[in-house]
Write an enzyme that holds these catalytic residues in place. Structure first.
Site, PDB file in Angstrom:
ATOM      1  N   THR A  64     -16.342   9.222   2.049  1.00  7.43           N
ATOM      2  CA  THR A  64     -17.064   7.524   2.798  1.00  7.43           C
ATOM      3  C   THR A  64     -17.715   7.841   4.146  1.00  7.43           C
ATOM      4  O   THR A  64     -17.861   8.986   5.040  1.00  7.43           O
ATOM      5  CB  THR A  64     -15.177   7.441   3.071  1.00  7.43           C
ATOM      6  OG1 THR A  64     -15.269   6.183   1.703  1.00  7.43           O
ATOM      7  CG2 THR A  64     -16.203   5.311   3.595  1.00  7.43           C
ATOM      8  N   GLY A  80      -9.200   9.977   5.083  1.00 11.69           N
ATOM      9  CA  GLY A  80      -6.889  10.112   6.112  1.00 11.69           C
ATOM     10  C   GLY A  80      -7.038  12.025   6.242  1.00 11.69           C
ATOM     11  O   GLY A  80      -7.494  13.054   5.171  1.00 11.69           O
ATOM     12  N   GLU A  94      -9.895   2.442  -2.032  1.00 12.25           N
ATOM     13  CA  GLU A  94     -10.053   2.865  -3.872  1.00 12.25           C
ATOM     14  C   GLU A  94     -11.176   2.181  -4.184  1.00 12.25           C
ATOM     15  O   GLU A  94      -9.964   1.573  -5.208  1.00 12.25           O
ATOM     16  CB  GLU A  94      -8.599   3.641  -4.285  1.00 12.25           C
ATOM     17  CG  GLU A  94      -8.021   4.947  -3.439  1.00 12.25           C
ATOM     18  CD  GLU A  94      -9.236   5.954  -3.603  1.00 12.25           C
ATOM     19  OE1 GLU A  94      -9.202   7.316  -2.616  1.00 12.25           O
ATOM     20  OE2 GLU A  94      -9.884   6.645  -4.499  1.00 12.25           O
TER      21      GLU A  94
END
Lengths: 694, 694
Positions: A145, A184, A429
């Site tokens: 992303t 993350g 997701e």
């Protein structure tokens, strides 16, 4: 005083209709799993100092962003260590307190980074890197992303340009929008990433490929030259993990760092494709099935708290104020309806997730044999259930929070953290609205196949079966069809499935017909406009399909329930009946109108359904506590002053309140919060003269 | 790069169909109000150092609980001072950043504490205390809610026992559940409270009364002897204010501290009632109308951010991936539908609030003349609109957050804070489910009056008008009624009102009939059970009533629009048409099924409505930015990296990210977050051996 709430809860526990321990085994997959999981959770909670439920959990005190993150990274370390020491993988998909894997700083490494290597690396690369990941010698994450680019992978801007002379790739972030953003553990906890970037060779773009990229020195953890990275700050939830940003400034990696199982760049720059990239989907499918399986636990956590609180909390003199004494709020039908229908949803999520997990396992085996025939179908299934489950559980947990009134608004109730955690899942997701459209795209293709006399996958048989009845008259042939059931017929799963199926078929064929009608020429713009015009119907149709197949999955799971759990059939049947029927008449059901708008269900049938739902609510009333107890959440994993097993909400809430550092500190100063008094209030009272900047 | 987003936004601004400045004046009540408000907000923002939108707002950095609170108390001081210096009351009902009054530490004193004195104190008491409150010499709050007792006031446990010898009251918290809990500003910012307690004289309970109670020394701010109090810690939102707890340990106050306008205790203990307490309701009604008027601003804030972001954010190759380039996400109908229908709701809230404010003003004047005849009706109106507006805006803002995808999940988007602030409103000042029941209680009484041939207030005339048609056949006489409109008829407000009215009447009479049917004897338990059995229908009916009268209020406001705003009629009509029609077919409408279940609207009429809503969406597309700009929110009041006026979301987000203290500090250490590396990661990598406790 203090044992009154415990008595109230125990009255429910002793009046439940089933064996709670047996249900725990059913939920957790058998007694051995229950034992192992309890032991592991207990060890971790003890190591983290969370084993005394009368002690204020540290996150409710004075933590700033850095301290939240440190606590999260430490908890992740403790879990990793417990797994290594005791040889298990119980915290791979869920943390000790049931958050999804991506809430754990080092879980990214095992749940996303590792599978990337497994699916995308060549055997040589895998042999070199996988052992290092497993041992924890390196930690990794998945950097796809970007600030300006999410679900649409082809839009990524980060480039990997082949430099023939150096035989290297130059990774670069050409714009602000190309900054990697959100992965993350990227901020401070990862040494490596799998970086998704546009492969450029001699000015030609070969599309997005994966590059194994070391971003920090393993010696001193400093970012390597040409790398800028850090934390993206506070979020709605997920504050125990360092979602991060990353910019590349002409950062060089060796040519061999491209993960080259499916495509390779040879020395000198020749690009060789070794086959298709559908294996990449396997990772995505697996992650989505983890979400589907994970989120019902979070909903159940919220409901465990809300149910216990609703039993011990008394308020008001009964419905319409007609009684003489205050009664537990669970007795009010609005509370009773919401709690029990939400509990039903948590179990529905569990059963759907279990069914999906089995399907995904079969599919992954097929893939390893090179059989990709099921990929389109499985993509739709995982996308659809991810969208369904994430929204169901996020909305449900938020309603559980509201069911606790003011106390649910307190951080110490534990509910805000559960709710905000879940609110991430509809977005990551695959954003749900995008996923719903992907589901319908597949359904639309099925109807087009049928229109042209073709065949569709046998997993979509019900659509082929419905083709004759539902497709004619521009998809409006079903208007006028009537459900013939009445009264107690609606307790029959076959009857329930029939109107979920009707709704799904009606919406699929009618929406497809509308799109076809408005696609008047072959211009892409016309087709896009037609699709866009009916987008809201598209989403309703996709959801209706998933709700139908989900209900099928639920009853398939119940029919195949192992003998040792046969005693649970009665309560599970009631619960799934409640799920199925209340979905139709629940005021909060999304697109509830689509059950009724075409007259398939008459007003009097809907009233029958309301009556049966009410009857089921009565039968399940005393099961509410046991149905949430059965998920087996420890007090520490709930971190809730109002939701502990003993029900002693008020004493614990007052005790935790007194332990708040701001109060402890004020008490040391005779009850004064000194900076506020000295810096602001006192001068203000002396004529509002203060100029002090804070 | 940086001016692309501004261009995209400006394209919308230059293509809007109306004059944005004129709309601002309409929203804010005229050009002078706009000017004064802008000037005041600008002064406060400057004083707080928030006037540079490229600077990271402090709340996104490293604040712990104490620091959040200090920032909040300081902001409240600055607002109070601005009001005093410039002689205005602009921040009484809303803070400079549009949070409700109860989010400001010193607003409690003016918005709740002061009215308590105005309505409950005798003239002598008022003369003594009111000037001190106005000048800020004392600060107060209203201490009603207890740990175990909320909406049900009679259940409060705190006692005020008259001690004849000392001629004092002894205020006491006899149980844990009796701890005062939740009052705003109670923790550290208030010197006084109005304490609600059970008045006990000679063992006899005279019910709940109000006592003016000093809790802190004005000299050194220490809690007085017998007082324990403090903060209740982090909350979902509202973290700039010190909602607090308070325990009394046989705390003595003079007999004259009872606020004795309506009841008095004479020396020696004789209890004298001077009249009824309905004036107390006036405070509650006013507070609820403040909420109704306030929350649309918060929804509009969220939508300002979401709309601007939806215009500058591009993603994907159009609907179904059919185009060649990425397009702004607002073009996708799912986004377009949600944004515009939510904008319509924010304006609907504004107009309903305006109508309500006018009604409340008239009522308060009646009250001062001793005319209480409208009290029952006004209670229902305020309760109902409070429940309606708070839920509408909380849900709407959360959807606005979701519309911004991952970025909406970031604290720096400004959306989490707006959402969590709004999520308090369905709970405080009357929990919405309780309020809905109170609304229906009134409606039920109306039907009972009509049943027995009596008359009902003329404000409820539509229910009397519907009596004949809707009440017979056990309330089912309306089944079979059909709406006769079709096609463009549905754009007519009279037609729209007719089916909102039909739905409301049908649900009110049918639900009343069900309750009557099940109330088979005069036992209170039977009546309570009957009420409870149909509680979900009760709530639907109450909501339908409020949605009908709300729509009436909206069209009444539009019909009476002042001449100077006549140019706005076209866009406002479109918007309210969209509000009214989309409510029926919006998948997220609560109890949407009740528009369709009885067949009053046929499937083909619903399809007409869908078509018209789609047409309105097209007409309003280029108005989206101007409709949110018009609310006139400064960049600082939004505190959003992605929602600033210039649209420069990515540059600002990256800039704020780089300014995060955790990143600034890491950069000073060569990019390493030292405590995580030294304390956790490095030892973990050295064999997972670390034992360090954090």
């Amino acid at each position: 005083m203090s044992n009154q709430p415990t008595q109230a809860i125990n009255e429910f526990r002793s009046n439940s209709s089933f064996d709670t321990d047996l249900m725990t085994c059913f939920i957790r997959g058998g007694p051995e799993n229950v034992r192992n999981h309890r032991a592991a959770v207990t060890r971790v909670e003890k190591a983290l100092g969370l084993d005394d439920s009368w002690k204020l959990p540290p996150q409710y005190g004075e933590q700033n962003r850095s301290e939240q993150l440190l606590q999260g990274i430490n908890a992740s370390r403790v879990m990793l260590r417990d797994q290594n020491d005791h040889g298990h993988e119980l915290f791979h998909h869920r943390t000790y307190n049931y958050q999804l894997a991506n809430a754990g700083a080092f879980n990214q490494s095992l749940v996303i980074f590792l599978p990337c290597l497994q699916y995308l690396a060549s055997p040589e690369q895998a042999a070199e890197w996988i052992p290092k990941v497993r041992s924890g010698a390196i930690t990794g994450t998945y950097a796809q992303t970007e600030l300006g680019h999410g679900t649409f992978v082809r839009g990524l801007e980060t480039t990997a340009t082949y430099d023939r002379e150096a035989d290297e790739f130059i990774i670069h972030s050409p714009t602000t929008a190309s900054t990697k953003f959100w992965p993350g553990s990227l901020g401070f906890a990862s040494s490596h990433t799998v970086t998704m970037a546009q492969l450029q060779i001699d000015g030609k773009n070969h599309g997005v490929h994966a590059f194994l990229t070391q971003i920090r020195s393993l010696e001193d953890w400093k970012p390597l030259g040409g790398i800028e990275l850090g934390d993206i700050g506070l979020k709605f939830g997920y504050n125990a993990v360092d979602n991060g940003y990353l910019r590349f400034n002409h950062f060089r990696i060796p040519r061999t760092a491209m993960l080259d199982r499916h495509a390779q760049v040879l020395p000198g720059g020749k690009y060789v494709s070794r086959g298709d990239l559908t294996a990449m989907y396997a990772i995505m499918l697996k992650l989505r099935s983890i979400i589907v399986n994970g989120v019902p636990y979070n909903l159940a956590q919220a409901l465990t708290i809300a149910t216990r609180y609703s039993v011990i909390r008394t308020q008001g003199l009964g419905p319409n104020g007609l009684l003489a004494i205050e009664i537990p709020i669970l007795q009010y039908k609005s509370q009773h309806f919401r709690i029990l229908t939400l509990i039903a949803k948590s179990y529905a999520g569990l059963l759907v997730g279990r069914n999906l997990e089995a399907e995904v396992s079969v599919y992954l085996v097929q893939l390893t044999k090179g059989d990709h025939s099921n990929s389109g179908y499985m993509h739709v299934v995982c996308a659809g259930y991810k969208a369904w489950a994430s929204q169901l559980c996020a909305d449900g947990a938020d309603d559980a929070r509201r069911l606790c009134g003011g106390q649910g608004y307190l951080a110490m109730s534990g509910l805000p953290d559960i709710v905000t955690h879940l609110h991430g899942t509809p977005t990551f997701e695959g954003e749900n609205y995008v996923l719903w459209q992907q589901v319908f795209r597949y359904l639309f293709k099925c109807t087009q196949q049928l229109d042209s006399g073709g065949r569709i996958p046998k997993s979509m048989r019900y659509i082929a079966d419905g083709f004759q009845e539902y497709s004619s008259g521009n998809g409006r042939s079903s208007i006028g069809l009537k459900c013939t059931a009445h009264g107690r017929d609606f307790l029959d799963p076959i009857v329930q499935l029939s109107f979920y199926r009707h709704r799904s078929l009606r919406l699929i064929f009618a929406t497809s017909a509308k799109i076809n009608r408005d696609t008047t020429d072959k211009e892409p713009t016309t087709a896009a406009n037609a699709w866009n015009r009916h987008m809201m119907s598209i989403i309703d149709a996709a959801r209706a399909h998933i709700e139908y197949t989900g209900l099928e999955a639920i009853y398939a799971q119940l029919s195949a329930i192992p003998d040792e759990y046969a005693m649970l059939r009665l309560v599970l049947d009631r619960l799934m009946n409640l799920y199925s029927l209340s979905t139709i008449i629940n005021p909060y059901t999304t697109a509830g109108i689509t059950f009724a708008e075409d007259g398939y269900l008459s007003f009097s049938q809907l009233e029958d359904i309301r009556g049966l739902a009410d009857e089921l609510l009565g039968q399940l009333y005393f099961d509410a506590v046991a149905l949430t107890d059965a998920w087996d959440f420890s007090d520490a994993s709930l971190a809730s002053a109002i939701g502990c097993y003993d029900g002693d909400a008020y004493e614990r809430l007052l005790s935790w309140t007194r332990q708040l550092p701001i109060n402890m500190k004020a008490n040391k100063n005779d009850g004064v919060f000194v900076p506020a008094w000295r810096g602001i209030i006192q001068p203000m009272m002396d004529g509002l003269k203060v100029e002090a900047k804070l």
